[in-house]
Design an enzyme around this catalytic site. Sequence first.
Site, PDB file in Angstrom:
ATOM      1  CE  LYS A 191      12.705  -9.222 -22.648  1.00 27.63           C
ATOM      2  NZ  LYS A 191      11.613  -8.253 -22.595  1.00 27.63           N
ATOM      3  NE  ARG A 197       8.353 -11.374 -28.411  1.00 26.43           N
ATOM      4  CZ  ARG A 197       9.659 -11.609 -28.282  1.00 26.43           C
ATOM      5  NH1 ARG A 197      10.195 -11.660 -27.056  1.00 26.43           N
ATOM      6  NH2 ARG A 197      10.406 -11.794 -29.344  1.00 26.43           N
TER       7      ARG A 197
END
Length: 290
Positions: free
Chosen positions: A228, A268
């Site tokens: 991210k 994840r």
Amino acid sequence: MTIDLKALHDAGHTLVMGVLNITEDSFSDGGLWLDPRAAADHGRAMMAAGADIIDIGAESTRPGAKRVSEEDELTRITGAVEALIPAGATLSIDTTRASVAAAALDGGAQIINDVSGGTLDTELPHVVADHDCLYIVQHWRGWLAGSKTGAPDADTSHYEHGVLQDVHDELMRQVDAVLAAGVAPERIIIDPGLGFSKPGIAHNLPLLAGLDRFRATGYPVLIGQSRKRFVTAILDKAGFTDITMDARDDATAAFSALCAEHGAWAVRVHDVARSRAAVAVGNTWREYAN
């Protein structure tokens, strides 16, 4: 192969969910797995590397992404399901469309991962309620272009009462709506949605530091920190001048270990092998700490 959904939902150790993006424009691996054979091979490779779950997505949710057609999403998802179910995969389907969820569940998928938490397609929770599956309810204020306002991520990152408080409260309201649609509480997993309407370090680290607050709801918690923007920002702040994908995956693995230590249901990730080892450390740490 029949999956014990209760055992999966109530897993006593942190699981690893591998990301299979069958998209043109996902931010780190868009276009790599569009070919059906490549997608199936990558899914099987992640299983071999230790992924407990494969999360299949056919529509990018990066900032500014445009929606793919329903037909394209259905074709990509059902093709991957048909290829991986015979291999013994536990499959999560990353979709916000009820029609795609229904087709995937009918094909043998066991989990629906809805990044809109039941708000983009209000029929999706009803589809889940009609199937024997798990449902990941994620927090997100933004929308894909062409879905609602046409302006994704516009004015969605201000949190009046602090990001931890507001995300917790908004996510619980989403869960209440999903329950009202008929989804059983023992089928729900929650996800605070790192990076979704949360662009910076100050938006995301409080959610990771507050993981126990989300676990206190009684629902298992999925964390999706992999690659991210805030991970890259942390490395930049630490003085890294050449932030490679390897560096981002190393940082992701560090977060995976911390999440496992603090009882996340699953992480994840894109690089399964790195996070598998990190999660093993975190799971063992938690075992001895308790």
